[in-house]
Enzyme design. Sequence first.
Site, PDB file in Angstrom:
ATOM      1  N   ASP A   1      -0.480  -4.045   6.387  1.00 32.00           N
ATOM      2  CA  ASP A   1      -1.071  -3.455   7.586  1.00 32.00           C
ATOM      3  C   ASP A   1      -2.543  -3.831   7.747  1.00 32.00           C
ATOM      4  O   ASP A   1      -3.292  -3.133   8.431  1.00 32.00           O
ATOM      5  CB  ASP A   1      -0.933  -1.931   7.551  1.00 32.00           C
TER       6      ASP A   1
ATOM      7  N   HIS B   1       4.215  -4.286  10.951  1.00 32.21           N
ATOM      8  CA  HIS B   1       4.670  -3.555  12.141  1.00 32.21           C
ATOM      9  C   HIS B   1       4.801  -4.453  13.359  1.00 32.21           C
ATOM     10  O   HIS B   1       4.120  -5.471  13.476  1.00 32.21           O
ATOM     11  CB  HIS B   1       3.680  -2.430  12.478  1.00 32.21           C
TER      12      HIS B   1
ATOM     13  N   HIS C   1      -7.609  -0.817   5.815  1.00 31.97           N
ATOM     14  CA  HIS C   1      -6.619   0.125   6.351  1.00 31.97           C
ATOM     15  C   HIS C   1      -6.490   1.336   5.436  1.00 31.97           C
ATOM     16  O   HIS C   1      -6.314   2.460   5.900  1.00 31.97           O
ATOM     17  CB  HIS C   1      -5.276  -0.581   6.508  1.00 31.97           C
TER      18      HIS C   1
ATOM     19  N   HIS D   1       1.236   4.039   1.877  1.00 33.06           N
ATOM     20  CA  HIS D   1       1.655   4.858   3.004  1.00 33.06           C
ATOM     21  C   HIS D   1       3.173   5.015   3.024  1.00 33.06           C
ATOM     22  O   HIS D   1       3.914   4.074   2.707  1.00 33.06           O
ATOM     23  CB  HIS D   1       1.150   4.268   4.320  1.00 33.06           C
TER      24      HIS D   1
ATOM     25  N   HIS E   1       0.848  -1.200   0.000  1.00 37.28           N
ATOM     26  CA  HIS E   1       0.000   0.000   0.000  1.00 37.28           C
ATOM     27  C   HIS E   1       0.879   1.244   0.000  1.00 37.28           C
ATOM     28  O   HIS E   1       2.088   1.166   0.168  1.00 37.28           O
ATOM     29  CB  HIS E   1      -0.987   0.004   1.159  1.00 37.28           C
TER      30      HIS E   1
ATOM     31  N   ASP F   1       5.532   5.092   5.136  1.00 36.63           N
ATOM     32  CA  ASP F   1       6.414   4.199   5.881  1.00 36.63           C
ATOM     33  C   ASP F   1       6.541   2.825   5.229  1.00 36.63           C
ATOM     34  O   ASP F   1       7.242   1.955   5.752  1.00 36.63           O
ATOM     35  CB  ASP F   1       5.953   4.066   7.339  1.00 36.63           C
ATOM     36  N   HIS F   2       5.908   2.648   4.076  1.00 37.95           N
ATOM     37  CA  HIS F   2       6.047   1.406   3.320  1.00 37.95           C
ATOM     38  C   HIS F   2       6.703   1.618   1.949  1.00 37.95           C
ATOM     39  O   HIS F   2       7.062   0.636   1.300  1.00 37.95           O
ATOM     40  CB  HIS F   2       4.693   0.732   3.143  1.00 37.95           C
TER      41      HIS F   2
END
Length: 241
Positions: free
Chosen positions: A133, A171, A114, A58, A56, A60-61
């Site tokens: 996530d 995570h 998410h 986001h 996805h 942080d990915h």
Amino acid sequence: MPALVHQFFCRSDNYGVLIHDPASGATAAIDAPEAAAVEKALTETGWTLTDIFVTHRHIDHIEGIPALVAAHHPRITAPEKARAEVPGAAAYVGEGDTVRLGTLSARVWDTPGHCRDHIAYYFSEDKILFAGDTLFALGCGRVSESTYDEMWASLSRMAALPGDTIVYCGHEYTVSNAKFALHVDPDNAALQKRAREVEALRAKGAATLPTTIALELATNPFLRAGGGKRFAELREAKNRF
């Protein structure tokens, strides 16, 4: 030949994962949270990065993608619904597509909940699920851009996989998830035992992942909700916990 998987910590609480096909030498990073951490993992394994499979959009990915592309020129596979946020991918995929890594192959699932573009990669022959996530150990992702019913459907689909399916998540949230799980399911003996194990692992800096579908069905309150209404109540409660 079976897939090889190497999991490692990155950023503050993300996991990075490499999956390697011994037959061809191909290696994919599942997301790219941090380029330096991926580079270190490649050095430790001796593998060569050929692909990045994005779950996805986001940050942080995907933040490590530009640096990894500059260094290794991997093929990027990203969600069809994240074309704008992950430009320049070689392939954009969604429900029903198949991705290949050398001799390995994975089915792509749309797993909204998410976020609107979330997908998962299921390597059925190796019984490995990269859940991103959507599903966490003892928890699940916060719901945004989607409905609780959509997230419940995504989780229910994962829950229906064989119990020995190995699940990699995005995570390290397991300690906090365990506290909430015990709050809503205090008499679950399997959960009590797992919470103690999780605390011990984190006390020595060890990972609590991967997990399995069977373990989550026994201890994860979100997979044990029994229906969308109860799931929504639990997710709302976790948001306030």
